[in-house]
Design a protein around this motif. Structure first.
Motif, mmCIF file in Angstrom:
data_model
loop_
_atom_site.group_PDB
_atom_site.id
_atom_site.type_symbol
_atom_site.label_atom_id
_atom_site.label_comp_id
_atom_site.label_asym_id
_atom_site.label_seq_id
_atom_site.Cartn_x
_atom_site.Cartn_y
_atom_site.Cartn_z
ATOM 1 N N PRO A 184 -21.636 47.362 -8.359
ATOM 2 C CA PRO A 184 -22.397 46.278 -7.913
ATOM 3 C C PRO A 184 -21.413 45.381 -6.924
ATOM 4 N N GLY A 185 -20.226 45.845 -6.824
ATOM 5 C CA GLY A 185 -19.451 45.202 -5.902
ATOM 6 C C GLY A 185 -17.981 45.595 -6.280
ATOM 7 N N ARG A 186 -16.942 45.077 -5.673
ATOM 8 C CA ARG A 186 -15.564 45.498 -5.838
ATOM 9 C C ARG A 186 -14.721 44.346 -5.567
ATOM 10 N N VAL A 187 -13.522 44.459 -6.145
ATOM 11 C CA VAL A 187 -12.526 43.635 -5.679
ATOM 12 C C VAL A 187 -11.281 44.466 -5.493
ATOM 13 N N VAL A 188 -10.585 44.489 -4.195
ATOM 14 C CA VAL A 188 -9.244 45.085 -4.168
ATOM 15 C C VAL A 188 -8.438 44.098 -3.698
ATOM 16 N N GLU A 189 -7.112 43.938 -4.393
ATOM 17 C CA GLU A 189 -6.085 43.045 -3.749
ATOM 18 C C GLU A 189 -5.100 44.107 -3.030
ATOM 19 N N ALA A 190 -4.738 43.759 -1.718
ATOM 20 C CA ALA A 190 -3.870 44.431 -0.834
ATOM 21 C C ALA A 190 -2.625 43.783 -0.531
ATOM 22 N N LYS A 191 -1.493 44.294 -0.672
ATOM 23 C CA LYS A 191 -0.358 44.020 -0.168
ATOM 24 C C LYS A 191 0.146 45.013 0.882
ATOM 25 N N PRO A 192 1.224 44.772 1.756
ATOM 26 C CA PRO A 192 1.866 45.727 2.726
ATOM 27 C C PRO A 192 2.037 46.947 1.825
ATOM 28 N N GLY A 193 1.808 48.250 2.775
ATOM 29 C CA GLY A 193 1.788 49.561 2.185
ATOM 30 C C GLY A 193 0.508 50.133 1.423
ATOM 31 N N LEU A 194 -0.591 49.180 1.404
ATOM 32 C CA LEU A 194 -1.932 49.751 0.770
ATOM 33 C C LEU A 194 -2.936 49.664 1.995
ATOM 34 N N VAL B 232 -12.934 38.796 3.218
ATOM 35 C CA VAL B 232 -11.486 39.037 3.037
ATOM 36 C C VAL B 232 -10.690 37.526 2.827
ATOM 37 N N GLU B 233 -9.971 37.524 1.676
ATOM 38 C CA GLU B 233 -9.465 36.098 1.270
ATOM 39 C C GLU B 233 -8.154 36.325 1.414
ATOM 40 N N ALA B 234 -7.267 35.334 1.871
ATOM 41 C CA ALA B 234 -5.759 35.523 1.931
ATOM 42 C C ALA B 234 -5.123 34.671 0.607
ATOM 43 N N LEU B 235 -4.466 35.446 -0.153
ATOM 44 C CA LEU B 235 -3.861 34.882 -1.207
ATOM 45 C C LEU B 235 -2.597 34.144 -1.057
ATOM 46 N N GLU B 236 -2.028 34.457 0.103
ATOM 47 C CA GLU B 236 -0.831 33.713 0.668
ATOM 48 C C GLU B 236 -0.868 33.843 2.277
ATOM 49 N N PRO B 237 0.114 33.226 2.911
ATOM 50 C CA PRO B 237 0.039 33.443 4.505
ATOM 51 C C PRO B 237 0.198 34.841 4.770
ATOM 52 N N SER B 238 -0.673 35.324 5.308
ATOM 53 C CA SER B 238 -0.840 36.996 5.613
ATOM 54 C C SER B 238 -1.384 37.413 6.853
ATOM 55 N N LEU C 180 -8.296 48.605 6.378
ATOM 56 C CA LEU C 180 -7.536 47.317 6.594
ATOM 57 C C LEU C 180 -6.179 47.704 6.238
ATOM 58 N N GLN C 181 -5.082 47.266 6.843
ATOM 59 C CA GLN C 181 -3.754 47.461 6.339
ATOM 60 C C GLN C 181 -3.230 45.946 6.476
ATOM 61 N N VAL C 182 -2.259 45.515 5.495
ATOM 62 C CA VAL C 182 -1.768 44.156 5.360
ATOM 63 C C VAL C 182 -0.367 44.419 5.991
ATOM 64 N N LEU C 183 0.109 43.716 6.958
ATOM 65 C CA LEU C 183 1.201 43.461 7.380
ATOM 66 C C LEU C 183 2.026 42.600 6.829
ATOM 67 N N ARG C 184 1.575 41.406 6.310
ATOM 68 C CA ARG C 184 2.324 40.459 5.845
ATOM 69 C C ARG C 184 1.576 39.975 4.743
#
Length: 128
Positions: A86-96, A107-113, A62-66
């Protein structure tokens, strides 16, 4: 769409607009490059929308475009045969670039994405 080149900025604009008009806060567009097992899917979200919990029987990144999203692994994830816990959380922004684990996740959107999901279909799997 052009089978060779795609303008991801224009696509992101379109998906952000469409997600705002959708009842579930998401909009999806397949990107057809004419390849057999490689699949690309762009997904736009309004803030707070999510891709509900699901399995990943294929190989995917997965790549974040916005915007920014949170990838939440529900069950223990396996990477190269090793359990990551047991599980993992990754917060992703453009470039990751995020490898989607071989485990239930959402997958949860933290802002319009807008995200770009790249998946390889494995024999016998339905994948993303």
């Amino acid at each position: 769409m052009d089978p060779v080149a795609h303008d991801l900025d224009l696509l992101a604009d379109h998906l952000i607009e469409q997600s705002g008009a959708s009842s579930d806060g998401r909009a999806t567009r397949s990107i057809d490059l004419g390849l057999g097992t490689l699949r690309l899917m762009a997904i736009g979200f309004v803030a707070g929308a999510e891709l509900p919990e699901h399995d990943n029987p294929g190989e995917a990144v997965l790549q974040v475009l916005r915007g920014s999203v949170r990838v939440v692994t529900i069950a223990p994830a396996l990477v190269d045969g090793r359990e990551l816990g047991p599980g993992r959380v990754v917060e992703a922004k453009p470039g990751l670039l995020v490898r989607i684990p071989d485990a239930r996740h959402r997958v949860e959107a933290l802002e319009p994405s807008v995200i770009l999901l790249t998946a390889v279909s494995l024999p016998g799997g339905s994948g993303h």
